[in-house]
Design a protein around this motif. Structure first.
Motif, PDB file in Angstrom:
ATOM      1  N   PRO A  26      32.592  18.095  50.557  1.00 20.92           N
ATOM      2  CA  PRO A  26      33.161  16.753  50.775  1.00 20.92           C
ATOM      3  C   PRO A  26      34.139  16.660  51.941  1.00 20.92           C
ATOM      4  CG  PRO A  26      33.053  17.229  48.438  1.00 20.92           C
ATOM      5  CD  PRO A  26      32.658  18.501  49.154  1.00 20.92           C
ATOM      6  N   LEU A  27      35.054  17.621  52.093  1.00 24.73           N
ATOM      7  CA  LEU A  27      36.024  17.525  53.177  1.00 24.73           C
ATOM      8  C   LEU A  27      35.353  17.757  54.529  1.00 24.73           C
ATOM      9  CD1 LEU A  27      38.800  17.037  54.286  1.00 24.73           C
ATOM     10  CD2 LEU A  27      39.414  19.408  53.691  1.00 24.73           C
ATOM     11  N   ARG A  28      34.417  18.678  54.604  1.00 23.38           N
ATOM     12  CA  ARG A  28      33.727  18.907  55.878  1.00 23.38           C
ATOM     13  C   ARG A  28      32.951  17.667  56.312  1.00 23.38           C
ATOM     14  NH1 ARG A  28      31.453  24.979  54.635  1.00 23.38           N
ATOM     15  NH2 ARG A  28      33.500  25.769  54.047  1.00 23.38           N
ATOM     16  N   MET A  29      32.314  17.015  55.353  1.00 24.84           N
ATOM     17  CA  MET A  29      31.579  15.793  55.674  1.00 24.84           C
ATOM     18  C   MET A  29      32.531  14.706  56.166  1.00 24.84           C
ATOM     19  SD  MET A  29      28.845  15.819  52.534  1.00 24.84           S
ATOM     20  CE  MET A  29      28.135  14.237  52.990  1.00 24.84           C
ATOM     21  N   ARG A  30      33.689  14.581  55.531  1.00 20.28           N
ATOM     22  CA  ARG A  30      34.672  13.575  55.951  1.00 20.28           C
ATOM     23  C   ARG A  30      35.247  13.906  57.322  1.00 20.28           C
ATOM     24  NH1 ARG A  30      38.922  13.782  51.768  1.00 20.28           N
ATOM     25  NH2 ARG A  30      39.866  12.082  52.900  1.00 20.28           N
ATOM     26  N   LEU A  31      35.487  15.187  57.585  1.00 20.81           N
ATOM     27  CA  LEU A  31      35.998  15.594  58.898  1.00 20.81           C
ATOM     28  C   LEU A  31      34.995  15.262  60.000  1.00 20.81           C
ATOM     29  CD1 LEU A  31      37.512  19.064  57.943  1.00 20.81           C
ATOM     30  CD2 LEU A  31      38.798  17.125  58.886  1.00 20.81           C
ATOM     31  N   LEU A  32      33.747  15.616  59.774  1.00 22.77           N
ATOM     32  CA  LEU A  32      32.720  15.351  60.781  1.00 22.77           C
ATOM     33  C   LEU A  32      32.560  13.846  60.994  1.00 22.77           C
ATOM     34  CD1 LEU A  32      30.654  16.508  62.723  1.00 22.77           C
ATOM     35  CD2 LEU A  32      29.004  16.554  60.836  1.00 22.77           C
ATOM     36  N   ASP A  33      32.569  13.092  59.917  1.00 22.35           N
ATOM     37  CA  ASP A  33      32.453  11.639  60.014  1.00 22.35           C
ATOM     38  C   ASP A  33      33.621  11.063  60.817  1.00 22.35           C
ATOM     39  OD1 ASP A  33      30.982   9.256  59.322  1.00 22.35           O
ATOM     40  OD2 ASP A  33      32.573   8.779  57.908  1.00 22.35           O
ATOM     41  N   ALA A  34      34.835  11.542  60.570  1.00 26.12           N
ATOM     42  CA  ALA A  34      36.014  11.046  61.294  1.00 26.12           C
ATOM     43  C   ALA A  34      35.919  11.375  62.782  1.00 26.12           C
ATOM     44  CB  ALA A  34      37.293  11.643  60.694  1.00 26.12           C
ATOM     45  N   LEU A  35      35.470  12.577  63.120  1.00 17.80           N
ATOM     46  CA  LEU A  35      35.337  12.940  64.533  1.00 17.80           C
ATOM     47  C   LEU A  35      34.279  12.091  65.216  1.00 17.80           C
ATOM     48  CD1 LEU A  35      35.653  16.831  64.319  1.00 17.80           C
ATOM     49  CD2 LEU A  35      37.301  15.232  65.336  1.00 17.80           C
ATOM     50  N   ARG A  36      33.193  11.805  64.512  1.00 14.54           N
ATOM     51  CA  ARG A  36      32.149  10.961  65.099  1.00 14.54           C
ATOM     52  C   ARG A  36      32.618   9.524  65.272  1.00 14.54           C
ATOM     53  NH1 ARG A  36      27.317  13.534  61.812  1.00 14.54           N
ATOM     54  NH2 ARG A  36      26.835  15.187  63.289  1.00 14.54           N
ATOM     55  N   SER A  44      45.801  18.620  62.604  1.00 10.23           N
ATOM     56  CA  SER A  44      46.937  17.871  62.045  1.00 10.23           C
ATOM     57  C   SER A  44      46.666  16.372  62.032  1.00 10.23           C
ATOM     58  CB  SER A  44      48.210  18.147  62.846  1.00 10.23           C
ATOM     59  OG  SER A  44      48.580  19.499  62.700  1.00 10.23           O
ATOM     60  N   GLN A  45      46.084  15.862  63.112  1.00 10.10           N
ATOM     61  CA  GLN A  45      45.751  14.431  63.156  1.00 10.10           C
ATOM     62  C   GLN A  45      44.732  14.073  62.078  1.00 10.10           C
ATOM     63  OE1 GLN A  45      44.479  14.340  67.237  1.00 10.10           O
ATOM     64  NE2 GLN A  45      46.468  13.602  67.985  1.00 10.10           N
ATOM     65  N   LEU A  46      43.750  14.928  61.908  1.00 12.30           N
ATOM     66  CA  LEU A  46      42.734  14.687  60.883  1.00 12.30           C
ATOM     67  C   LEU A  46      43.333  14.795  59.486  1.00 12.30           C
ATOM     68  CD1 LEU A  46      39.832  16.590  62.622  1.00 12.30           C
ATOM     69  CD2 LEU A  46      39.813  14.149  62.046  1.00 12.30           C
ATOM     70  N   ALA A  47      44.264  15.725  59.299  1.00 12.31           N
ATOM     71  CA  ALA A  47      44.935  15.856  58.004  1.00 12.31           C
ATOM     72  C   ALA A  47      45.670  14.564  57.666  1.00 12.31           C
ATOM     73  CB  ALA A  47      45.901  17.035  58.031  1.00 12.31           C
ATOM     74  N   ASP A  48      46.369  13.988  58.642  1.00 12.34           N
ATOM     75  CA  ASP A  48      47.086  12.724  58.417  1.00 12.34           C
ATOM     76  C   ASP A  48      46.103  11.600  58.093  1.00 12.34           C
ATOM     77  OD1 ASP A  48      49.504  13.953  58.893  1.00 12.34           O
ATOM     78  OD2 ASP A  48      49.683  13.236  60.963  1.00 12.34           O
ATOM     79  N   LEU A  50      43.091  11.754  56.814  1.00 10.60           N
ATOM     80  CA  LEU A  50      42.332  11.947  55.578  1.00 10.60           C
ATOM     81  C   LEU A  50      43.202  12.251  54.362  1.00 10.60           C
ATOM     82  CD1 LEU A  50      39.369  14.043  57.030  1.00 10.60           C
ATOM     83  CD2 LEU A  50      39.476  11.570  56.660  1.00 10.60           C
ATOM     84  N   GLY A  51      44.503  12.370  54.564  1.00  9.80           N
ATOM     85  CA  GLY A  51      45.390  12.667  53.439  1.00  9.80           C
ATOM     86  C   GLY A  51      45.206  14.077  52.903  1.00  9.80           C
ATOM     87  N   GLU A  52      44.986  15.022  53.803  1.00  8.75           N
ATOM     88  CA  GLU A  52      44.781  16.424  53.433  1.00  8.75           C
ATOM     89  C   GLU A  52      45.851  17.286  54.100  1.00  8.75           C
ATOM     90  OE1 GLU A  52      42.465  17.635  51.411  1.00  8.75           O
ATOM     91  OE2 GLU A  52      41.259  15.830  51.142  1.00  8.75           O
ATOM     92  N   SER A  53      45.930  18.551  53.734  1.00  5.93           N
ATOM     93  CA  SER A  53      46.846  19.463  54.412  1.00  5.93           C
ATOM     94  C   SER A  53      46.205  19.934  55.720  1.00  5.93           C
ATOM     95  CB  SER A  53      47.168  20.674  53.532  1.00  5.93           C
ATOM     96  OG  SER A  53      46.052  21.552  53.480  1.00  5.93           O
ATOM     97  N   SER A  54      47.057  20.229  56.700  1.00 10.70           N
ATOM     98  CA  SER A  54      46.512  20.700  57.977  1.00 10.70           C
ATOM     99  C   SER A  54      45.876  22.081  57.815  1.00 10.70           C
ATOM    100  CB  SER A  54      47.582  20.714  59.064  1.00 10.70           C
ATOM    101  OG  SER A  54      48.651  21.543  58.687  1.00 10.70           O
ATOM    102  N   GLY A  55      46.331  22.856  56.846  1.00  9.64           N
ATOM    103  CA  GLY A  55      45.690  24.151  56.584  1.00  9.64           C
ATOM    104  C   GLY A  55      44.255  23.978  56.132  1.00  9.64           C
ATOM    105  N   ALA A  56      44.021  23.002  55.251  1.00 13.34           N
ATOM    106  CA  ALA A  56      42.660  22.747  54.765  1.00 13.34           C
ATOM    107  C   ALA A  56      41.780  22.206  55.879  1.00 13.34           C
ATOM    108  CB  ALA A  56      42.691  21.760  53.591  1.00 13.34           C
TER     109      ALA A  56
END
Length: 198
Positions: A26-36, A44-48, A50-56
């Motif tokens: 789920p998080l990988r799909m959301r990350l890829l969707d956000a970048l697209r 860090s920008q993606l963490a903000d 998506l409401g996730e930690s920057s480590g994740a």
């Protein structure tokens, strides 16, 4: 390539069993969707966003890079700051083949991905319904939520799907720049499936 199979556009990634395993989270799909959708970003920008930690986000971005879904955007950033961008514009899945794969982990990954896509589509629509009053009148007249039921054969259903895809692709070729007056990202979801008579 099968006789009725369409070629994969250059900017589209065709999933196979290996790459599916790398994306079906789920998080990988959301990350890829956000970048697209929003363009290059840091972990860090993606963490903000998506409401996730920057480590994740950092970990899962590296996993997406391992499978070739994202690449570093070396034109951005300074020092240790890593920017990421999508490596392709879209994904094409042989859903039927992947759901029938002999390996249960591939079938499970495909199911995870499909359910996550359905959830994301529902969230996108709910977000629009909750915010449509904030948009200018022109946009409030341009959106749509429709459904139709038609009786078709599998061949006609595939023909309809392909024609809809071709129509949407023709609008990708007409896309305006980010600076175009009164432009916005326009999200299109297509759900098409047979229904039981009962």
């Amino acid at each position: 390539m099968a006789e009725n199979e369409k070629p994969v556009p250059d900017d589209t990634r065709e999933l196979d069993a290996r790459s599916l395993r790398g994306l079906a989270h789920p998080l990988r799909m959301r990350l890829l969707d956000a970048l697209r959708e929003y363009g290059p970003a840091t972990a860090s920008q993606l963490a903000d966003r998506l409401g996730e930690s920057s480590g994740a986000t950092s970990y899962h971005l590296r996993q997406l890079a391992t499978y070739g879904f994202v690449v570093e955007d070396r034109e951005r950033g300074k020092g240790r700051e890593r920017w990421w961008k999508s490596a392709q514009r879209g994904i094409r899945m042989g859903v039927d083949e992947l759901l029938r794969d002999a390996d249960p982990s591939v079938r499970g990954a495909m199911s995870t991905m499909l359910y996550e896509l359905a959830t994301t589509h529902g969230q996108d629509l709910s977000t629009w319904l909750g915010s449509w009053r904030e948009w200018p009148e022109e946009w409030r007249r341009a959106w749509d939520i429709s459904d139709w039921t038609v009786r078709l054969t599998p061949e006609l259903a595939a023909e309809l799907r392909d024609k809809v895809h071709e129509l949407i692709q023709s609008y990708r070729e007409k896309e305006v720049g980010q600076d175009a007056e009164n432009s916005a990202r326009f999200r299109i979801h297509l759900h098409a499936f047979p229904r039981d008579e009962d």
